[in-house]
Design a protein around this motif. Structure first.
Motif, PDB file in Angstrom:
ATOM      1  N   UNK A  87    -105.999 -16.456-114.484  1.00 43.74           N
ATOM      2  CA  UNK A  87    -105.011 -15.436-114.857  1.00 43.74           C
ATOM      3  C   UNK A  87    -105.228 -14.158-114.057  1.00 43.74           C
ATOM      4  N   UNK A  88    -106.495 -13.713-113.962  1.00 46.51           N
ATOM      5  CA  UNK A  88    -106.790 -12.479-113.213  1.00 46.51           C
ATOM      6  C   UNK A  88    -106.398 -12.625-111.750  1.00 46.51           C
ATOM      7  N   UNK A  89    -106.806 -13.741-111.144  1.00 43.59           N
ATOM      8  CA  UNK A  89    -106.534 -13.959-109.727  1.00 43.59           C
ATOM      9  C   UNK A  89    -105.028 -14.030-109.466  1.00 43.59           C
ATOM     10  N   UNK A  90    -104.311 -14.730-110.316  1.00 42.94           N
ATOM     11  CA  UNK A  90    -102.862 -14.868-110.159  1.00 42.94           C
ATOM     12  C   UNK A  90    -102.178 -13.516-110.300  1.00 42.94           C
ATOM     13  N   UNK A  91    -102.537 -12.761-111.332  1.00 40.92           N
ATOM     14  CA  UNK A  91    -101.914 -11.452-111.545  1.00 40.92           C
ATOM     15  C   UNK A  91    -102.217 -10.507-110.397  1.00 40.92           C
ATOM     16  N   UNK A  92    -103.449 -10.500-109.901  1.00 42.04           N
ATOM     17  CA  UNK A  92    -103.805  -9.616-108.787  1.00 42.04           C
ATOM     18  C   UNK A  92    -103.024  -9.978-107.531  1.00 42.04           C
ATOM     19  N   UNK A  93    -102.886 -11.269-107.241  1.00 41.49           N
ATOM     20  CA  UNK A  93    -102.162 -11.681-106.041  1.00 41.49           C
ATOM     21  C   UNK A  93    -100.675 -11.374-106.155  1.00 41.49           C
ATOM     22  N   UNK A  94    -100.105 -11.559-107.346  1.00 41.34           N
ATOM     23  CA  UNK A  94     -98.690 -11.247-107.531  1.00 41.34           C
ATOM     24  C   UNK A  94     -98.428  -9.754-107.421  1.00 41.34           C
ATOM     25  N   UNK A  95     -99.348  -8.931-107.934  1.00 40.48           N
ATOM     26  CA  UNK A  95     -99.198  -7.479-107.827  1.00 40.48           C
ATOM     27  C   UNK A  95     -99.293  -7.042-106.371  1.00 40.48           C
ATOM     28  N   UNK A  96    -100.217  -7.626-105.603  1.00 41.93           N
ATOM     29  CA  UNK A  96    -100.361  -7.277-104.193  1.00 41.93           C
ATOM     30  C   UNK A  96     -99.127  -7.691-103.412  1.00 41.93           C
ATOM     31  N   UNK A  97     -98.565  -8.861-103.722  1.00 41.25           N
ATOM     32  CA  UNK A  97     -97.366  -9.320-103.028  1.00 41.25           C
ATOM     33  C   UNK A  97     -96.170  -8.419-103.338  1.00 41.25           C
ATOM     34  N   UNK A  98     -96.105  -7.921-104.564  1.00 37.85           N
ATOM     35  CA  UNK A  98     -95.002  -7.044-104.955  1.00 37.85           C
ATOM     36  C   UNK A  98     -95.075  -5.702-104.243  1.00 37.85           C
ATOM     37  N   UNK A  99     -96.294  -5.241-103.928  1.00 32.77           N
ATOM     38  CA  UNK A  99     -96.484  -3.960-103.239  1.00 32.77           C
ATOM     39  C   UNK A  99     -96.038  -4.030-101.781  1.00 32.77           C
ATOM     40  N   UNK A 100     -96.084  -5.222-101.207  1.00 30.73           N
ATOM     41  CA  UNK A 100     -95.741  -5.360 -99.769  1.00 30.73           C
ATOM     42  C   UNK A 100     -94.303  -5.383 -99.524  1.00 30.73           C
TER      43      UNK A 100
END
Length: 100
Positions: A87-100
């Motif tokens: 869950x942590x890894x997925x949420x962090x990656x989705x947040x980073x992708x949204x920032x780009x």
């Protein structure tokens, strides 16, 4: 991702393994998970999640076409609950992708 895509990803990451061997490994893992669940067991992969069977009680449902009451039998349904690390890894990656 489909099973064949998973096999190709593993093959790309490990070129020393034959695709037929990777297919056998992946199929064996899935077969063992399925066998455990069909016996009412639980499969837990630390950091990834857990597969288990939930029991849905019998109930009265509705036929969507006619609106008539329909008896729905009790059933056992496979269920997957994600692990905390996934869950942590997925949420962090989705947040980073949204920032780009």
């Amino acid at each position: 991702m489909t099973k064949s895509e998973l096999i190709l990803e593993i093959a790309a990451a490990h070129p020393n393994l034959l695709i037929k061997d990777i297919d056998l490994i992946v199929s064996t893992i899935f077969d063992e998970i399925e066998a455990s669940l069909s016996e009412g067991g639980r499969v837990e992969l630390r950091g990834f999640g857990a597969f288990f069977v939930k029991n849905r009680k019998a109930r009265t449902g509705r036929n969507p076409r006619t609106g008539d009451a329909v008896e729905v039998e009790e059933k056992h349904v496979p269920f997957f609950k994600t692990g905390k690390e996934l869950r942590k890894r997925t949420n962090n990656q989705l947040e980073e992708a949204a920032k780009k």
